[in-house]
Scaffold this motif. Structure first.
Motif, PDB file in Angstrom:
ATOM      1  N   MET A 237      16.207   5.134   1.422  1.00  0.00           N
ATOM      2  CA  MET A 237      15.653   5.939   0.333  1.00  0.00           C
ATOM      3  C   MET A 237      14.707   7.008   0.891  1.00  0.00           C
ATOM      4  SD  MET A 237      13.211   4.748  -2.835  1.00  0.00           S
ATOM      5  CE  MET A 237      11.756   4.478  -1.811  1.00  0.00           C
ATOM      6  N   HIS A 238      13.828   6.586   1.805  1.00  0.00           N
ATOM      7  CA  HIS A 238      12.880   7.562   2.368  1.00  0.00           C
ATOM      8  C   HIS A 238      13.597   8.608   3.214  1.00  0.00           C
ATOM      9  CE1 HIS A 238       9.007   6.166   0.867  1.00  0.00           C
ATOM     10  NE2 HIS A 238       9.523   4.955   0.924  1.00  0.00           N
ATOM     11  N   ALA A 239      14.665   8.217   3.896  1.00  0.00           N
ATOM     12  CA  ALA A 239      15.424   9.197   4.684  1.00  0.00           C
ATOM     13  C   ALA A 239      15.993  10.281   3.769  1.00  0.00           C
ATOM     14  CB  ALA A 239      16.548   8.497   5.451  1.00  0.00           C
ATOM     15  N   SER A 240      16.449   9.873   2.584  1.00  0.00           N
ATOM     16  CA  SER A 240      17.014  10.881   1.670  1.00  0.00           C
ATOM     17  C   SER A 240      15.921  11.850   1.216  1.00  0.00           C
ATOM     18  CB  SER A 240      17.703  10.220   0.465  1.00  0.00           C
ATOM     19  OG  SER A 240      16.761   9.706  -0.454  1.00  0.00           O
ATOM     20  N   ILE A 248       9.841  15.427   1.313  1.00  0.00           N
ATOM     21  CA  ILE A 248       8.937  14.527   0.593  1.00  0.00           C
ATOM     22  C   ILE A 248       8.609  13.400   1.551  1.00  0.00           C
ATOM     23  CG2 ILE A 248       8.655  13.053  -1.442  1.00  0.00           C
ATOM     24  CD1 ILE A 248      11.049  14.744  -2.643  1.00  0.00           C
ATOM     25  N   ARG A 249       7.372  13.403   2.012  1.00  0.00           N
ATOM     26  CA  ARG A 249       6.967  12.421   3.025  1.00  0.00           C
ATOM     27  C   ARG A 249       5.754  11.654   2.502  1.00  0.00           C
ATOM     28  NH1 ARG A 249       2.960  12.400   6.419  1.00  0.00           N
ATOM     29  NH2 ARG A 249       2.518  14.602   6.063  1.00  0.00           N
ATOM     30  N   TYR A 250       5.967  10.410   2.153  1.00  0.00           N
ATOM     31  CA  TYR A 250       4.865   9.601   1.640  1.00  0.00           C
ATOM     32  C   TYR A 250       4.143   8.851   2.760  1.00  0.00           C
ATOM     33  CZ  TYR A 250       6.678  10.409  -3.077  1.00  0.00           C
ATOM     34  OH  TYR A 250       7.084  10.989  -4.253  1.00  0.00           O
ATOM     35  N   PHE A 251       4.754   8.775   3.947  1.00  0.00           N
ATOM     36  CA  PHE A 251       4.148   8.031   5.058  1.00  0.00           C
ATOM     37  C   PHE A 251       2.933   8.766   5.598  1.00  0.00           C
ATOM     38  CE2 PHE A 251       8.548   6.342   6.612  1.00  0.00           C
ATOM     39  CZ  PHE A 251       8.730   5.745   5.380  1.00  0.00           C
ATOM     40  N   ARG A 252       1.913   8.005   5.934  1.00  0.00           N
ATOM     41  CA  ARG A 252       0.780   8.552   6.679  1.00  0.00           C
ATOM     42  C   ARG A 252       0.692   7.771   7.980  1.00  0.00           C
ATOM     43  NH1 ARG A 252      -3.918   9.602   2.222  1.00  0.00           N
ATOM     44  NH2 ARG A 252      -2.546  10.358   0.587  1.00  0.00           N
ATOM     45  N   GLY A 279       4.581   6.386  -2.293  1.00  0.00           N
ATOM     46  CA  GLY A 279       3.174   6.428  -1.944  1.00  0.00           C
ATOM     47  C   GLY A 279       2.995   5.880  -0.541  1.00  0.00           C
ATOM     48  N   PRO A 280       1.772   5.941   0.000  1.00  0.00           N
ATOM     49  CA  PRO A 280       1.547   5.555   1.400  1.00  0.00           C
ATOM     50  C   PRO A 280       1.379   4.052   1.630  1.00  0.00           C
ATOM     51  CG  PRO A 280      -0.490   6.355   0.431  1.00  0.00           C
ATOM     52  CD  PRO A 280       0.560   6.489  -0.636  1.00  0.00           C
ATOM     53  N   HIS A 281       1.322   3.270   0.551  1.00  0.00           N
ATOM     54  CA  HIS A 281       1.043   1.838   0.716  1.00  0.00           C
ATOM     55  C   HIS A 281       2.245   1.088   1.282  1.00  0.00           C
ATOM     56  CE1 HIS A 281      -2.325   3.019  -1.593  1.00  0.00           C
ATOM     57  NE2 HIS A 281      -1.596   3.274  -2.649  1.00  0.00           N
ATOM     58  N   VAL A 282       1.938  -0.003   1.965  1.00  0.00           N
ATOM     59  CA  VAL A 282       3.005  -0.804   2.575  1.00  0.00           C
ATOM     60  C   VAL A 282       3.002  -2.177   1.916  1.00  0.00           C
ATOM     61  CG1 VAL A 282       3.856  -1.788   4.742  1.00  0.00           C
ATOM     62  CG2 VAL A 282       2.735   0.450   4.736  1.00  0.00           C
ATOM     63  N   LYS A 283       4.170  -2.642   1.497  1.00  0.00           N
ATOM     64  CA  LYS A 283       4.272  -3.959   0.887  1.00  0.00           C
ATOM     65  C   LYS A 283       5.093  -4.830   1.825  1.00  0.00           C
ATOM     66  CE  LYS A 283       3.772  -0.968  -2.707  1.00  0.00           C
ATOM     67  NZ  LYS A 283       4.372   0.330  -3.047  1.00  0.00           N
ATOM     68  N   VAL A 284       4.580  -6.009   2.113  1.00  0.00           N
ATOM     69  CA  VAL A 284       5.228  -6.847   3.121  1.00  0.00           C
ATOM     70  C   VAL A 284       5.713  -8.151   2.490  1.00  0.00           C
ATOM     71  CG1 VAL A 284       4.960  -7.935   5.369  1.00  0.00           C
ATOM     72  CG2 VAL A 284       3.738  -5.808   4.860  1.00  0.00           C
TER      73      VAL A 284
END
Ligand code: DP6
Length: 328
Positions: A237-240, A248-252, A279-284
């Motif tokens: 999804m992020h690659a698209s 559109i880059r949500y990663f920091r 968003g920039p948050h990571v869910k594990v």
């Protein structure tokens, strides 16, 4: 004056939805599957009041106007049409997590609103109908009407429960990486991806197979297969989005650092897998017996501000006798 109060929990997609099959009706282009979270919820009170000349919205103690209020009024309009009334409403909504942290609040918010408003309007709707009303406002909200593990098929009107929490208890650690609202909202991000990303079609082509793997792994309780496919869904999804123009880059940097820490944990034999949304948050995602160590490791990543430990949460529900809020 009729009133109702509802509580709905937030959800995080294990198989992501990104893109619309029908913008007007807000139907999703790909199937998605989520986990409802016990620790993140929205409580919403709705009062239909003939004395009001327009809808009012109070969110976390602040009166709202503009687009946020418009989206609430649009959902109320759909309920008014069903209930055959023109009565305006006062909506008082609060999240049990800081809205400013930029964690997904629209999913739990619209699910709680659809449930409270339909009840206050005297409608006795099924969960599927409430899910459908929520979806029209925000597709991920359709899933927050149900508890534990929930699927929303491509082009489906409503979501459906997939598995009970006790059948496969998992843990989700939500690492809050940066405060403040996101720069590109998901609706806008999807439109831009669909219009400009050369990888959007590839995402549409591949997402259903990844969804299938996630669904099967969940039903068969195969945690590693589940985790691998969960990461794949998020990264595809992020690659698209990254290939959209402008990207559109949500990663920091902190997002990447958290992902790296999860991979390091895996190298040490601890099964944990990451996912990210708009968003920039990571869910594990991990197994409950490893939740504590994963939480500790995430907390030790510089710049991670908080870690919220979640388990599968309940379906949305009405609070019995509506208690009138002090904060009217
Ligand atoms: C990345 O449900 O917020 O969180 O339907 O336009 O309101 P709208 O979008 P929204 O998008 C959620 C996108 C996601 C993935 C997911 O939850 O499936």
């Amino acid at each position: 004056m009729s009133q109702a109060i509802a509580i709905a929990h937030s959800n995080i997609a294990l198989a992501k939805y990104w893109g619309k099959a029908n913008v007007e009706q807000n139907l999703t282009a790909v199937p998605s599957l989520s986990m409802t979270l016990d620790a993140l919820s929205t409580r919403t009170e709705v009062y239909f009041d003939p004395a009001l000349s327009e809808d009012e919205l109070q969110l976390d103690g602040k009166q709202q106007s503009g687009r946020t209020k418009l989206r609430v009024s649009q959902l109320l309009d759909r309920i008014r049409a069903k209930a055959d009334t023109v009565c305006r409403a006062r909506v008082i909504s609060s999240n049990n997590f800081p809205t400013a942290a930029g964690l997904a609040s629209s999913a739990s918010g619209f699910a709680a609103l659809a449930m409270a408003a339909s009840s206050a309007a005297g409608l006795r709707l099924s969960s599927a109908e409430i899910s459908s009303l929520s979806r029209a406002s925000s597709a991920s909200a359709a899933r927050s009407v149900f508890g534990a593990y929930v699927a929303l098929n491509a082009r489906a009107l409503s979501a459906e429960p997939v598995l009970n929490p006790d059948e496969f208890p998992l843990a989700m650690l939500v690492a809050v990486t940066a405060k403040g609202p996101k720069k590109v909202g998901s609706t806008e991000g999807m439109t831009r991806t669909a219009q400009t990303s050369p990888y959007y079609q590839a995402w549409l082509d591949r997402a259903p197979a990844v969804y299938d793997r996630i669904r099967v792994a969940l039903l068969e309780k195969q945690f590693e297969a589940l985790g691998e496919a969960v990461e794949e869904s998020a990264m595809m999804m992020h690659a698209s989005m990254l290939a959209a123009k402008p990207a559109i880059r949500y990663f920091r940097d902190v997002t990447i650092a958290a992902m790296q820490r999860v991979e390091d944990l895996r190298d040490q034999g601890i099964p944990a897998y990451y996912t990210m949304d708009a968003g920039p948050h990571v869910k594990v995602l991990t197994l409950p017996e490893h939740a504590e160590v994963v939480e500790r490791e995430l907390r030790s990543v510089a710049q991670i501000q908080d870690v919220i430990s979640c388990r599968p949460g309940p379906a949305a529900y009405l609070i019995g006798d509506a208690k009138v809020s002090e904060a009217k």
